[in-house]
Enzyme design. Structure first.
Site, short mmCIF file in Angstrom:
data_model
loop_
_atom_site.label_atom_id
_atom_site.label_comp_id
_atom_site.label_asym_id
_atom_site.label_seq_id
_atom_site.Cartn_x
_atom_site.Cartn_y
_atom_site.Cartn_z
N LYS A 174 87.06 43.15 -3.12
CA LYS A 174 85.87 43.82 -2.62
C LYS A 174 86.10 44.20 -1.16
O LYS A 174 86.96 43.61 -0.50
CB LYS A 174 84.64 42.91 -2.74
CG LYS A 174 84.12 42.81 -4.17
CD LYS A 174 82.75 42.18 -4.18
CE LYS A 174 82.19 42.13 -5.59
NZ LYS A 174 80.86 41.49 -5.61
N HIS A 177 84.00 43.77 4.61
CA HIS A 177 82.95 44.48 5.35
C HIS A 177 82.77 43.94 6.77
O HIS A 177 83.43 43.00 7.20
CB HIS A 177 81.63 44.47 4.57
CG HIS A 177 81.04 43.11 4.35
ND1 HIS A 177 80.59 42.33 5.38
CD2 HIS A 177 80.83 42.41 3.21
CE1 HIS A 177 80.12 41.19 4.89
NE2 HIS A 177 80.25 41.21 3.58
N HIS A 180 82.40 40.24 7.48
CA HIS A 180 83.65 39.49 7.44
C HIS A 180 84.44 39.71 8.72
O HIS A 180 85.11 38.80 9.22
CB HIS A 180 84.50 39.91 6.24
CG HIS A 180 83.86 39.61 4.92
ND1 HIS A 180 83.75 40.53 3.91
CD2 HIS A 180 83.26 38.48 4.45
CE1 HIS A 180 83.13 39.98 2.88
NE2 HIS A 180 82.83 38.74 3.19
#
Length: 651
Positions: A174, A177, A180
């Site tokens: 994933k 983003h 993170h």
């Protein structure tokens, strides 16, 4: 005796000799006072000696009352008189009395009263004699007090305290983003801070690597996977697959909804619904969602083929992450993850919750009602009606496993403020399980959001995309000065380092909890308080040292009494503050505490260059000024490395 101990003993002997020459034969000792590690502690201890006979206050009370200042116009140290806890007279009267009776000091000028405060300014010449050798001798260790991390400062043989910093924690396949990214930058900084303070730090990345979505990913790989693309860019390829298979899953869900609507319509018209029901059942039995559920069940049941595929995705992703983290000067000791928490740990946690009547059944699910303890905490769901354990159960299991493995003294979770409730519930539940000792060791370091993180190539999905785009932008900025650009040995590498600095410094410029706008133009500027500005300040100091061509060993014999200009003294006063800044940062746990200091110090540097010329000055004066600038470069370098930046020598 090892080399480090011998070197330190030699330094203490040298320092003692310097202090005797300055008229300070001996200093009183206090807990948290380290004259061999922090030059300002010499002044604190000396001040106590001067103030004790005047005030009659206890030595420890005086020592703890003396504060450092964040702006030098307020003094080098300040004493808030009420903190002395003296009775009888008003604080402003006591302040005037102290100033009038303050003895002649070899280190400190006549103090200045300011209402209920007393400002103390250091005498310039002793300051130069103490601070410059202090920094030259301690080098990369200047500012860092490893005594902080000892279990028992009076007995180092008892070892160091253990700290776990859990941070970054992206989900495999994933997008990495903005949340993170912030966790990665802040967590890396905290790991550096506690390592510098002498703690035994374990850096942990708790990956999102388990759940039905990995069944979905495996199903997607069977359809769309490309072996070569997987090896070349595992995270990007798995993400593309995840998007494609999720899209099919969504289409099937919408198809089922539409068919059910048709069934209702047919029933209302008394028409046959058999064909539509068959279509619905086929999607439910054979669709992507069911395939994913079945695949994940194979993983849970330990099916070798399913587990091996998942392990491969995980390991390839970790290998890719490691390369990206290395660009940010970050490494992890432990790539943990949701998948690594053992079932028995979760079952044990659930059993303890039930036995201690912390959890209760509610409509088939298992909940913990925390409103009895705090309305804000609400009710926490620990098990769904279908028996599936939730994050909380897994997180409780993880805490107990980490305690068994590491026997930590403290564990920090660097997680976005959106998770405030989740972590508050987690810590409270651990406490209610009878483990308040364990809950008290855990701390949530939260942070706000990054707004508007998009790049020239569209919304950034992965950290690599962000760093690539900022590096390209930095490269464009560098090219605007062609003459300097031509002198850079490796423009691409330098642009990459500057770009990373730009991203990290923008993230650390405000308090952690504040949201901020991702502004590529502003962060990549050499003007204002930015990462490139700090890098420029460091590179300029390196250039001065190179051009002078003086052997660093000669600097220890420099005649420091030649440093008399106000710019030189103010810069030295700022450099003396660095150990206090680091110590204060251990209280605030805010990168901005360090960053604010570095910018102030860089501004003092910038304004000094016209007044403190090195090349072209008389040899002895050049050597003295070079010693000062070498100290400034060392402190700037130490501060930048603490923040996780890679200081550049040329740009």
């Amino acid at each position: 005796m090892n080399g480090a101990s011998q070197s330190h003993d030699s330094w203490v002997s040298e320092l003692t000799s310097s202090m005797k020459k300055l008229g300070i034969p001996e200093l009183p000792t206090f807990s948290n006072c380290y004259p061999d590690l922090n030059p300002v502690d010499i002044y604190r201890a000396h001040l106590v000696e001067c103030l004790a006979p005047i005030t009659g206050a206890e030595l420890n009370v005086i020592y703890n009352a003396i504060q450092w200042t964040q702006t030098l116009d307020k003094g080098d140290l300040v004493l808030p008189v009420p903190a002395l806890r003296l009775k009888g007279k008003k604080p402003d009267e006591i302040a005037k009395n102290i100033v009038e009776q303050f003895p002649e000091s070899p280190l400190i000028q006549k103090p200045q009263p300011d209402k209920t405060f007393i400002k103390f300014f250091f005498k310039p010449e002793p300051l130069t004699q103490l601070v410059v050798p202090f920094i030259l001798k301690n080098g990369i260790g200047y500012g860092f007090n490893t005594q902080n991390g000892l279990r028992d400062a009076s007995d180092p043989s008892k070892g160091r305290k253990k700290m776990i910093v859990e941070f970054s924690s992206p989900n495999i396949a994933k997008p990495f983003h903005a949340g993170h990214l912030r966790s990665t930058i802040i967590g890396g900084f905290l790991a550096n801070l506690y390592s510098g303070a002498g703690w035994d730090v374990v850096t942990m990345n708790y990956l999102g690597d388990w759940g039905k979505q990995y069944g979905l990913l495996a199903v997607g790989f069977q359809r769309f996977g490309d072996e070569q693309a997987l090896l070349q860019n595992p995270i990007g390829h798995l993400y593309d697959i995840y998007v494609k298979i999720s899209s099919i899953q969504r289409e099937e869900e919408e198809k089922v909804e539409a068919l059910r609507a048709e069934v209702k319509q047919l029933q209302a018209e008394n028409e046959s619904i058999v064909e539509k029901e068959v279509q619905i059942q086929k999607i439910l039995d054979d669709g992507v969602d069911e395939q994913a559920r079945r695949y994940f069940k194979r993983m849970v049941d330990g099916d070798q083929e399913a587990v091996n595929t998942w392990k491969r995705f995980r390991n390839l992703s970790i290998d890719k992450y490691k390369k990206t983290y290395a660009r940010l000067n970050i490494h992890f000791d432990d790539y943990s993850g949701e998948s690594q928490v053992r079932d028995e740990s979760m079952e044990k946690a659930a059993k303890t919750l039930a036995e201690k009547k912390v959890s209760e059944e509610s409509e088939g699910a298992v909940v913990v009602d925390l409103t009895k303890h705090s309305k804000k905490l609400g009710k926490a769901l620990v098990k769904k009606k279908d028996g599936t354990s939730l994050y909380l159960t897994r997180d409780i299991g993880a805490i107990t496993e980490r305690e068994e493995k590491y026997d930590f003294d403290r564990m920090i979770y660097v997680v976005a403020s959106q998770q405030d409730l989740h972590l508050a519930q987690l810590f409270k539940i651990v406490e209610l399980m009878g483990r308040k000792d364990l809950a008290d060791k855990c701390q949530h370091i939260n942070f706000g959001m990054v707004l508007g993180m998009s790049t020239r190539k569209g919304t950034a999905k992965f950290l690599d995309d962000i760093l690539r785009d900022v590096g390209e932008k930095m490269h464009d900025v560098m090219k605007t000065n062609q003459a300097k650009y031509d002198q850079v040995e490796d423009p691409d590498k330098t642009a990459d380092t500057l770009g990373i600095s730009a991203v990290m410094v923008q993230d650390m410029t405000g308090k952690r909890i504040n949201n901020y706008d991702f502004d590529m133009d502003r962060m990549c500027s050499f003007e204002g308080d930015t990462g490139p500005y700090l890098q420029y300040a460091h590179a300029r100091l390196c250039s001065i040292v190179r051009k002078a061509g003086v052997d660093p060993a000669e600097l220890t014999s420099a005649d420091l009494s030649l440093l008399q200009e106000s710019h030189a003294i103010d810069l030295l006063r700022s450099l003396a503050q660095w150990p206090d800044v680091v110590q204060n940062t251990l209280k605030t746990l805010e990168p901005v505490t360090v960053l604010t200091y570095l910018f102030k110090m860089s501004h003092a540097l910038s304004s000094s260059y016209d007044h403190l010329q090195v090349v072209g000055s008389k040899p002895e004066l050049m050597k003295a000024r070079l010693a000062l600038y070498t100290c400034a470069r060392q402190v700037l370098n130490n501060g930048m490395r603490l923040l996780g930046l890679t200081p550049v020598d040329r740009m």
